[in-house]
Write a protein that holds these residues in place. Structure first.
Motif, PDB file in Angstrom:
ATOM      1  N   TYR A  95       0.837  -1.207   0.000  1.00 15.23           N
ATOM      2  CA  TYR A  95       0.000   0.000   0.000  1.00 15.23           C
ATOM      3  C   TYR A  95       0.873   1.260   0.000  1.00 15.23           C
ATOM      4  N   MET A  96       1.910   1.290   0.840  1.00 10.94           N
ATOM      5  CA  MET A  96       2.792   2.450   0.894  1.00 10.94           C
ATOM      6  C   MET A  96       3.565   2.607  -0.409  1.00 10.94           C
ATOM      7  N   ALA A  97       3.918   1.484  -1.058  1.00 18.80           N
ATOM      8  CA  ALA A  97       4.566   1.572  -2.370  1.00 18.80           C
ATOM      9  C   ALA A  97       3.643   2.257  -3.374  1.00 18.80           C
ATOM     10  N   GLY A  98       2.344   1.944  -3.306  1.00 24.11           N
ATOM     11  CA  GLY A  98       1.384   2.625  -4.159  1.00 24.11           C
ATOM     12  C   GLY A  98       1.280   4.108  -3.851  1.00 24.11           C
ATOM     13  N   VAL A  99       1.351   4.461  -2.572  1.00 21.83           N
ATOM     14  CA  VAL A  99       1.307   5.876  -2.181  1.00 21.83           C
ATOM     15  C   VAL A  99       2.512   6.618  -2.749  1.00 21.83           C
ATOM     16  N   PHE A 100       3.704   6.011  -2.641  1.00 18.40           N
ATOM     17  CA  PHE A 100       4.912   6.622  -3.215  1.00 18.40           C
ATOM     18  C   PHE A 100       4.732   6.847  -4.715  1.00 18.40           C
ATOM     19  N   LEU A 101       4.272   5.802  -5.396  1.00 18.38           N
ATOM     20  CA  LEU A 101       4.108   5.875  -6.846  1.00 18.38           C
ATOM     21  C   LEU A 101       3.085   6.934  -7.224  1.00 18.38           C
ATOM     22  N   GLY A 102       1.983   6.996  -6.490  1.00 17.85           N
ATOM     23  CA  GLY A 102       0.946   7.976  -6.807  1.00 17.85           C
ATOM     24  C   GLY A 102       1.406   9.404  -6.628  1.00 17.85           C
ATOM     25  N   ALA A 103       2.214   9.666  -5.600  1.00 14.02           N
ATOM     26  CA  ALA A 103       2.691  11.031  -5.361  1.00 14.02           C
ATOM     27  C   ALA A 103       3.520  11.536  -6.537  1.00 14.02           C
ATOM     28  N   ILE A 104       4.368  10.679  -7.080  1.00 12.39           N
ATOM     29  CA  ILE A 104       5.225  11.082  -8.197  1.00 12.39           C
ATOM     30  C   ILE A 104       4.439  11.132  -9.507  1.00 12.39           C
ATOM     31  N   VAL A 105       3.704  10.050  -9.798  1.00 12.48           N
ATOM     32  CA  VAL A 105       3.014   9.940 -11.087  1.00 12.48           C
ATOM     33  C   VAL A 105       1.905  10.974 -11.218  1.00 12.48           C
ATOM     34  N   PHE A 106       1.018  11.038 -10.240  1.00  8.31           N
ATOM     35  CA  PHE A 106      -0.123  11.941 -10.355  1.00  8.31           C
ATOM     36  C   PHE A 106       0.265  13.395 -10.126  1.00  8.31           C
ATOM     37  N   GLY A 107       1.370  13.640  -9.410  1.00  9.92           N
ATOM     38  CA  GLY A 107       1.858  15.005  -9.310  1.00  9.92           C
ATOM     39  C   GLY A 107       2.370  15.502 -10.651  1.00  9.92           C
ATOM     40  N   PHE A 119      -7.552  14.730 -10.632  1.00 14.83           N
ATOM     41  CA  PHE A 119      -8.339  14.588  -9.402  1.00 14.83           C
ATOM     42  C   PHE A 119      -9.543  13.674  -9.633  1.00 14.83           C
ATOM     43  N   LEU A 120     -10.263  13.882 -10.716  1.00 15.83           N
ATOM     44  CA  LEU A 120     -11.422  13.042 -11.014  1.00 15.83           C
ATOM     45  C   LEU A 120     -11.010  11.595 -11.255  1.00 15.83           C
ATOM     46  N   TRP A 121      -9.931  11.401 -11.988  1.00 18.79           N
ATOM     47  CA  TRP A 121      -9.463  10.040 -12.236  1.00 18.79           C
ATOM     48  C   TRP A 121      -9.091   9.339 -10.932  1.00 18.79           C
ATOM     49  N   CYS A 122      -8.408  10.036 -10.048  1.00 18.74           N
ATOM     50  CA  CYS A 122      -7.985   9.433  -8.782  1.00 18.74           C
ATOM     51  C   CYS A 122      -9.189   9.084  -7.907  1.00 18.74           C
ATOM     52  N   LEU A 123     -10.224   9.922  -7.917  1.00 17.04           N
ATOM     53  CA  LEU A 123     -11.439   9.585  -7.180  1.00 17.04           C
ATOM     54  C   LEU A 123     -12.055   8.293  -7.697  1.00 17.04           C
ATOM     55  N   LEU A 124     -12.137   8.162  -9.009  1.00 13.52           N
ATOM     56  CA  LEU A 124     -12.687   6.943  -9.604  1.00 13.52           C
ATOM     57  C   LEU A 124     -11.811   5.742  -9.280  1.00 13.52           C
ATOM     58  N   GLN A 125     -10.504   5.921  -9.316  1.00 18.66           N
ATOM     59  CA  GLN A 125      -9.585   4.817  -9.044  1.00 18.66           C
ATOM     60  C   GLN A 125      -9.719   4.340  -7.594  1.00 18.66           C
ATOM     61  N   VAL A 126      -9.784   5.274  -6.650  1.00 20.24           N
ATOM     62  CA  VAL A 126      -9.904   4.878  -5.246  1.00 20.24           C
ATOM     63  C   VAL A 126     -11.244   4.183  -4.998  1.00 20.24           C
ATOM     64  N   ARG A 146      -5.018  -2.830  -3.093  1.00 17.20           N
ATOM     65  CA  ARG A 146      -4.570  -1.869  -2.083  1.00 17.20           C
ATOM     66  C   ARG A 146      -3.450  -0.984  -2.620  1.00 17.20           C
ATOM     67  N   CYS A 147      -2.569  -1.537  -3.426  1.00 18.76           N
ATOM     68  CA  CYS A 147      -1.485  -0.747  -4.012  1.00 18.76           C
ATOM     69  C   CYS A 147      -2.048   0.346  -4.917  1.00 18.76           C
ATOM     70  N   LEU A 148      -2.960  -0.018  -5.814  1.00 16.92           N
ATOM     71  CA  LEU A 148      -3.557   0.964  -6.714  1.00 16.92           C
ATOM     72  C   LEU A 148      -4.453   1.941  -5.962  1.00 16.92           C
ATOM     73  N   CYS A 149      -5.097   1.459  -4.908  1.00 14.91           N
ATOM     74  CA  CYS A 149      -5.913   2.340  -4.080  1.00 14.91           C
ATOM     75  C   CYS A 149      -5.034   3.379  -3.383  1.00 14.91           C
ATOM     76  N   GLY A 150      -3.870   2.965  -2.891  1.00 17.61           N
ATOM     77  CA  GLY A 150      -2.947   3.895  -2.253  1.00 17.61           C
ATOM     78  C   GLY A 150      -2.432   4.955  -3.206  1.00 17.61           C
ATOM     79  N   SER A 151      -2.117   4.561  -4.438  1.00 14.63           N
ATOM     80  CA  SER A 151      -1.643   5.543  -5.412  1.00 14.63           C
ATOM     81  C   SER A 151      -2.740   6.540  -5.755  1.00 14.63           C
TER      82      SER A 151
END
Length: 500
Positions: A95-107, A119-126, A146-151
């Motif tokens: 899950y934390m690996a997904g959070v790391f990935l999401g911070a870089i990719v979605f930023g 923002f809309l895409w991330c809401l749908l993904q979560v 959980r990994c994709l949910c974290g990102s």
């Protein structure tokens, strides 16, 4: 393997994660005899070999769990105990690996595609992946979800804050940032209350992810950040967003005043051209922005590691109900984050940030001389320290969003967010070492926060200033701060000027 609702003993979970709590358990055995440990409790991973022997062997017919305080967790669902004990932390690590990935990719994507789109895409993904995790038929599928949910969650927080603050005037920015942080603390409190009523991990996972689907359906009316549209030269879309907001705010005269010619006059073609062709690497090529990033990342890392260590180390308070402690830790953040806006506007960002860090570190170090028997006093100092750490994190988010330029804001905040999450990942490792060296966690976390508080002096004071939109504006803002450190008190400096 099957599970029984036996054992009237009190649950002693090894972890206080609601979906991954580890209840007491022992081997399922046809006999009523079990090996006992040093505390006289049944061994968790051993059973007698046969009925008339004292020889032991690993569990072969599954385990019996204590369901006194939980109905089901991922541990009991897939028997992640004994030989599979190493998998207990895999879900959180993934899950934390997904959070790391999401911070870089979605930023980075937000700086290229826009805050609203990501923002809309991330809401749908979560929303979708949280539901997928709740319905996962196997542990491996659960970990992937959980990994994709974290990102996606990382992208929701990052772009949600960025989109709102870029639409906020300088006089209201601290208040809006404080209210957003307050809502995040309410989420932690809400999780504890949900877990108190929903003791089955699938139900808790499903209900916790449901609001994201509702937010996705309700967020289509959100306008794109006009600042991002301007620096990316989408002038017609910027004009549409401005007119939409003026209609929402019931200012019909502003709709007539806005025009493409007015927007084109805000920036020169050369300045806009440099902005559209830039990349996040420009933050590292600029001496000023690199120094600011290092300061913000150091502050974020130290405060996050201390914050997460205080939030996770609930085993320091034996005998306390984990749900009650979680509620207390959630409630303690609320007054700190409510006071943040007024103090940030009255004292300034820098003084407030450094004060919260020093006070939080001092309270954390203050737990060292307190005897272990004074559990409530130690708990009080810890929750107060956590409150100041949460306030410092909120203030640091505000400073980061006001220092970084619009053209690179989400990329820069994604990088600093990732470093902050890294601090949260290291925190449990330090706590694990604290079982052998009890003084290590408070000394290490307290001193690192104190050391990082001195870096605040190198950050520019952004109270009342408009957001920088280009890299050049952000660099000039930093240069003015550094020159002011060497300037005599009576010498002034001109504030940053932008058109928006």
């Amino acid at each position: 393997m099957g599970r029984d609702r036996g054992l009237g003993e009190e649950q002693r979970p090894g972890r206080k994660n609601f979906t991954a709590a580890i209840p007491d358990h022992h081997c399922r055995s046809p006999s009523d005899r079990w090996p006992v440990d040093d505390q006289g409790q049944p061994e968790r991973c051993l059973q007698f070999r046969g009925n008339a022997t004292n020889e032991t062997e690993p569990c072969v017919e599954g385990w019996v769990y204590n369901f006194t305080t939980v109905q089901s967790t991922i541990i009991t669902e897939w028997d992640l105990v004994c030989s599979l004990k190493s998998l207990q932390g895999v879900a959180q690590s993934i899950y934390m690996a997904g959070v790391f990935l999401g911070a870089i990719v979605f930023g980075g994507l937000a700086d290229r595609l826009g805050r609203r789109t990501v923002f809309l895409w991330c809401l749908l993904q979560v929303a979708s992946l949280s539901t997928g995790a709740a319905l996962a038929p196997s542990f491996s599928i659960y970990c992937v979800c959980r990994c994709l949910c974290g990102s996606g969650l990382s992208g929701v927080v990052l772009n949600g804050i960025g989109l709102v603050l870029e639409w906020t005037t300088p006089s209201r920015r601290a208040a809006v940032s404080g209210y957003l942080s307050f809502v995040l603390s309410l989420g932690q409190l809400n999780l504890a209350l949900l877990a108190l009523g929903l003791r089955h991990w699938r139900h808790l996972q499903l209900v916790a992810g449901a609001p994201y689907a509702l937010c996705f359906l309700c967020s289509w009316w959100l306008p794109e950040s006009v600042r991002w549209l301007m620096v990316r030269r989408h002038l017609s879309r910027a004009l549409h967003s401005l007119r939409l907001v003026s209609w929402i705010n019931r200012v019909p005269a502003a709709r007539v005043q806005f025009s493409l010619e007015m927007l084109e006059s805000d920036y020169s073609p050369e300045e806009l051209g440099r902005t559209t062709g830039s990349s996040f690497l420009d933050l590292f090529r600029s001496r000023e922005m690199l120094a600011i990033l290092v300061c913000i990342m150091s502050i974020w890392f130290s405060a996050s590691s201390s914050f997460f260590s205080l939030a996770m180390d609930l085993q320091r308070f034996p005998g306390e109900d984990p749900y009650l402690v979680q509620v207390v830790l959630g409630v303690i953040d609320l007054p700190f984050r409510l006071l943040l806006p007024k103090l940030a506007d009255r004292l300034g960002r820098k003084l407030l940030l450094s004060s919260c860090m020093v006070l939080g570190a001092g309270l954390l170090l203050g737990t060292i001389p307190v005897p272990q028997e004074l559990v409530r006093l130690r708990m009080g100092l810890s929750v107060l320290s956590k409150g100041f750490m949460s306030a410092s994190l909120s203030c640091n988010v505000l400073v980061a969003s006001e220092v970084l330029p619009t053209s690179h804001r989400m990329s820069g905040m994604g990088i600093t967010n990732m470093v902050g999450y890294l601090g949260g990942t290291i925190a449990p490792l330090v706590l694990l070492a604290g079982l052998t060296l009890p003084l290590l966690p408070p000394i290490l976390f307290g001193t690192t926060v104190l050391a990082a508080s001195f870096l605040v002096v190198f950050l520019p004071e952004t109270r009342g200033l408009p957001l920088p939109d280009t890299l050049e504006q952000a660099e000039n803002q930093v240069r003015r701060c550094w020159s002011r450190l060497l300037r005599k008190p009576w010498q002034g400096a001109q504030p940053l000027q932008t058109k928006l």
